[in-house]
Scaffold this active site. Structure first.
Site, PDB file in Angstrom:
ATOM      1  N   GLY A  46       0.764  -1.128  -0.034  1.00 14.59           N
ATOM      2  CA  GLY A  46       0.085   0.257   0.012  1.00 14.59           C
ATOM      3  C   GLY A  46       0.823   1.243   0.132  1.00 14.59           C
ATOM      4  O   GLY A  46       2.016   1.068   0.439  1.00 14.59           O
ATOM      5  N   GLN A  51       2.994   9.994   1.314  1.00 11.79           N
ATOM      6  CA  GLN A  51       4.422   9.292   1.000  1.00 11.79           C
ATOM      7  C   GLN A  51       5.146   9.530  -0.135  1.00 11.79           C
ATOM      8  O   GLN A  51       6.273   9.273  -0.328  1.00 11.79           O
ATOM      9  CB  GLN A  51       3.972   7.634   1.030  1.00 11.79           C
ATOM     10  N   CYS A  88       6.400  -0.272   6.776  1.00  7.13           N
ATOM     11  CA  CYS A  88       6.111   1.087   5.739  1.00  7.13           C
ATOM     12  C   CYS A  88       7.246   1.343   5.012  1.00  7.13           C
ATOM     13  O   CYS A  88       8.525   1.460   5.306  1.00  7.13           O
ATOM     14  CB  CYS A  88       5.657   1.813   6.631  1.00  7.13           C
ATOM     15  N   LEU A  89       7.074   1.482   3.758  1.00  9.86           N
ATOM     16  CA  LEU A  89       7.932   2.128   2.670  1.00  9.86           C
ATOM     17  C   LEU A  89       8.518   3.199   3.175  1.00  9.86           C
ATOM     18  O   LEU A  89       9.400   3.496   2.866  1.00  9.86           O
ATOM     19  CB  LEU A  89       7.203   2.240   1.391  1.00  9.86           C
ATOM     20  N   HIS A 130      -3.777   1.035   7.654  1.00 12.83           N
ATOM     21  CA  HIS A 130      -2.468   1.380   7.946  1.00 12.83           C
ATOM     22  C   HIS A 130      -2.547   2.605   6.775  1.00 12.83           C
ATOM     23  O   HIS A 130      -1.944   3.618   7.200  1.00 12.83           O
ATOM     24  CB  HIS A 130      -1.373   0.558   7.477  1.00 12.83           C
ATOM     25  N   GLU A 131      -2.957   2.458   5.698  1.00 14.18           N
ATOM     26  CA  GLU A 131      -2.916   3.601   4.594  1.00 14.18           C
ATOM     27  C   GLU A 131      -3.795   4.877   5.095  1.00 14.18           C
ATOM     28  O   GLU A 131      -3.475   5.899   4.798  1.00 14.18           O
ATOM     29  CB  GLU A 131      -3.381   3.128   3.118  1.00 14.18           C
ATOM     30  N   HIS A 134      -2.153   6.890   7.510  1.00 12.36           N
ATOM     31  CA  HIS A 134      -1.016   7.843   6.740  1.00 12.36           C
ATOM     32  C   HIS A 134      -1.832   9.280   6.379  1.00 12.36           C
ATOM     33  O   HIS A 134      -1.037  10.270   6.458  1.00 12.36           O
ATOM     34  CB  HIS A 134      -0.581   7.566   5.600  1.00 12.36           C
TER      35      HIS A 134
HETATM   36 NI    NI Z   1       3.137   2.956   5.479  1.00  8.14          NI
END
Ligand code: NI
Length: 151
Positions: A46, A51, A88-89, A130-131, A134
């Site tokens: 995701g 991000q 997480c990226l 999670h997304e 963000h």
């Molecule tokens: Ni993330």
């Protein structure tokens, strides 16, 4: 499509609340297409607009249940609980256990502004939560007691 740079912690942009998307235009579609390419390249599950340094309420999720584009998503109901590892990226090479609902129902718009209601469970529910976090400037590491380094 073009790959975009992924913002990493502790960049302040990751802790900001994103703005509601009002224009479902080519600018949004380019953002979503670029996010998809960036996510595939990074091999993630995701990605949220902040991000890639865009403070808009838009995120994408790619799991075995499908590929989802969520614009202005709102979690309308949850049930159950699951605890599992998340990464997480924007937080490279770290993992941590986070408790999430087992099942979530989300109201969101698609890239054309059409309202949709999605109910997902398991890993996809975890990814949605999670997304969506963000978009409110919440990073999963604030929800777990410890993080582990990738081996
Ligand atoms: Ni993330």
């Amino acid at each position: 499509m073009a790959k975009r740079n992924i913002v990493k912690v502790p960049d302040p942009i990751l802790y900001k609340k994103c703005r509601v998307v009002e224009n479902f235009d080519e600018r949004l579609w380019t953002l979503l297409d670029d996010m998809k390419e960036t996510l595939i390249e990074a091999n993630g599950a995701g990605l949220a607009a902040p991000q890639v340094a865009v403070l808009k309420r838009a995120c994408i999720v790619d799991t075995e249940d499908g590929f989802f584009e969520l614009i202005n998503p709102v979690i309308t109901s949850t049930s159950g609980e699951q605890t599992g590892l998340e990464g997480c990226l924007s937080v490279p090479k770290k993992y941590g256990n986070v408790s999430r609902p087992m099942k979530v129902t989300v109201k969101a718009q698609d890239r054309f502004g059409k309202e949709q209601k999605l109910t997902v469970k398991g890993f996809t529910a975890r990814a949605f939560c999670h997304e969506i976090d963000h978009l409110d400037g919440i990073i999963y590491t604030t929800k777990c007691t410890e993080t582990f380094d990738e081996e």
